[in-house]
Design a protein around this motif. Structure first.
Motif, PDB file in Angstrom:
ATOM      1  N   LYS A 107       0.831  -1.211   0.000  1.00  0.00           N
ATOM      2  CA  LYS A 107       0.000   0.000   0.000  1.00  0.00           C
ATOM      3  C   LYS A 107       0.866   1.263   0.000  1.00  0.00           C
ATOM      4  O   LYS A 107       0.554   2.255  -0.659  1.00  0.00           O
ATOM      5  N   SER A 108       1.995   1.231   0.727  1.00  0.00           N
ATOM      6  CA  SER A 108       2.822   2.436   0.861  1.00  0.00           C
ATOM      7  C   SER A 108       3.537   2.801  -0.436  1.00  0.00           C
ATOM      8  O   SER A 108       4.027   3.916  -0.593  1.00  0.00           O
ATOM      9  N   GLY A 109       3.605   1.849  -1.355  1.00  0.00           N
ATOM     10  CA  GLY A 109       4.273   2.149  -2.633  1.00  0.00           C
ATOM     11  C   GLY A 109       5.783   2.085  -2.548  1.00  0.00           C
ATOM     12  O   GLY A 109       6.491   2.317  -3.515  1.00  0.00           O
ATOM     13  N   ILE A 110       6.302   1.785  -1.360  1.00  0.00           N
ATOM     14  CA  ILE A 110       7.752   1.711  -1.176  1.00  0.00           C
ATOM     15  C   ILE A 110       8.211   0.268  -1.297  1.00  0.00           C
ATOM     16  O   ILE A 110       7.694  -0.612  -0.613  1.00  0.00           O
ATOM     17  N   ILE A 111       9.130   0.042  -2.192  1.00  0.00           N
ATOM     18  CA  ILE A 111       9.677  -1.299  -2.355  1.00  0.00           C
ATOM     19  C   ILE A 111      11.165  -1.250  -2.084  1.00  0.00           C
ATOM     20  O   ILE A 111      11.868  -0.369  -2.562  1.00  0.00           O
ATOM     21  N   ILE A 120       8.159   7.890   6.859  1.00  0.00           N
ATOM     22  CA  ILE A 120       7.289   7.764   5.691  1.00  0.00           C
ATOM     23  C   ILE A 120       6.042   8.630   5.895  1.00  0.00           C
ATOM     24  O   ILE A 120       5.363   8.503   6.909  1.00  0.00           O
ATOM     25  N   GLU A 121       5.805   9.534   4.955  1.00  0.00           N
ATOM     26  CA  GLU A 121       4.609  10.377   5.059  1.00  0.00           C
ATOM     27  C   GLU A 121       3.673  10.077   3.901  1.00  0.00           C
ATOM     28  O   GLU A 121       4.076  10.096   2.746  1.00  0.00           O
ATOM     29  N   GLU A 122       2.403   9.813   4.217  1.00  0.00           N
ATOM     30  CA  GLU A 122       1.454   9.423   3.163  1.00  0.00           C
ATOM     31  C   GLU A 122       0.421  10.505   2.914  1.00  0.00           C
ATOM     32  O   GLU A 122       0.191  11.350   3.750  1.00  0.00           O
TER      33      GLU A 122
END
Lengths: 100, 100, 100, 100, 100, 100, 100
Positions: free
Chosen positions: G25-29, G98-100
């Motif tokens: 969901k966070s888009g961070i890989i 991490i800021e969403e």
């Protein structure tokens, strides 16, 4: 023509190594060593603003643009700009200034 | 004739190693060691301005031009100027001053 | 006759190792170790001016000329002056003073 | 009879290892380790003046003569005086004081 | 569309590596080294608040968002956000700023 | 009956490892690691006076006698007193306090 | 039901790793690395009181409970509480928030 500059950060210095014929002219010869490590000669192209101490004081560098220096070469800090070779080194690795 | 000088940076010192006959005259003999590391004798040719502390204070060196010193030789800091061998070493690697 | 002195620099001390018969007299025996490293006994011949702190303060040494000391021997700091063996060691490697 | 004393330097302490029967009495057992390193028990015989800080302040030691201590044994710091075994260790390697 | 940001902590900087065609345009070429370590080029995306000293003083960073930099790449600090590659590096590993 | 106590020195803490049934009760499980290093659980039995700074200031410890803690186990600091196992560890190796 | 909490000591932070679906969901890989070392994502569960400086000043942490962070994972600091996995890490190993 593309003109790129590099502004060194902190206590770093941008150095251009001396060409072979310049080294001969200076009279300074650096013998080969078994370990492969040995000092190099070069011209200072740009200097960083200085070293920031833990007290937030900026200590400016002592070498100046244009000076010829002898420096110890550590690690992979070589770059090429428009075909010319340069090194970005810390001032603490500069052993001395060559005066002619 | 080309006259090149090297001005050491920081707490570094330019040293000319003693020739064999001078070593004999001084009465000091440095025995060979198995590790190959051993102190050397030399004459101070030039001294750097000193060591800059983190407070921005310059601590001048204690050795002086012309003094004969015993120093520990580390790493590849040898250079040749106009055919003569020199070393650029840190003052902390000078063990003592020889007084005759 | 040639009379050579060595003035130790910084926090270094010039030490003359005790001869075998003196070691026996002192009652101190240092057993052999498997690693080969072991403390030595010696007499202080000369002391350096002291350790320069980063604040530029000189902290004088606590050992004095003439004292017999036990010290840890590291690295190749042995020299010979007029046929006699000496060591130039840092005071921090002196473990203690022998009092008889 | 020859009576030799050792005055430890700096933050060092002269310790006499506990004999086997004393160790049993104290109720403290130190298990063998695979690495061979393990703490030892001993009695403080003499303490150094303390640790000199970079500001030239002498910080006295906290252990006292006569205390029984548990200490980590590093390196070759064993000596024998008049047939008895001793160790010269830094106070930072003393883990704790044994109170009976 | 998912929009994720990363706010670097301390003296860290979020960097996006330069694409191949941008590197060519800059005129800077970084030669391959035998060790595999070599500096990289990238664009600063975000900077941390600075380095906290032991005195509790926050020293702000000197690089700014948008600057192109040359940096030394150590360790595994690569991440991907929404398919793009980024690195989180300490400012001390930034060698210099590229000015065009 | 012999009652022996150990007073830890400096920033050290005497810890008694939790018995198996207590670990289960706490709900905290520490998985095995391939390296063999892993944190342990224990009860603080005694704390040292604190860490002496270079300015001669004593910084007292933050853990208290009776607290259950998670700590990283380094080196051979295990001892047995009257048949019970204990460890003498530095407070910096205590990761956290367990609150139930 | 057993409710156990861990209060991190000093500059440590208790972190719960992100579950797989949250990472997506966070888009961070975070790509695999050959060395096996790579940053992780997690949620801050609890923070220590801060880092005590040598002057006895407590510097509070900058991360807050509930923040999602990227952190470098060193050593064996994994624990399980009531079946859930956690890590106790030093704040200096948190790369960013991490800021969403």
């Amino acid at each position: 023509m593309n003109k790129t500059h590099i502004k060194p950060l902190g206590d770093r210095v941008l150095v251009e190594p001396l060409a072979k014929e310049e080294k001969t002219k200076s009279g300074i010869i650096i013998p080969d060593t078994t370990s492969g490590e040995r000092p190099e000669q070069g011209t200072v192209i740009a200097v960083g603003p200085g070293k920031m101490t833990d007290d937030g004081v900026l200590l400016p560098l002592s070498v100046k643009k244009g000076q010829k220096v002898i420096f110890a070469k550590y690690g992979p800090d070589e770059i090429k700009i428009d075909g010319k070779e340069y090194l970005i080194i810390k001032e603490e690795n500069i052993l001395g200034v060559i005066e002619e």
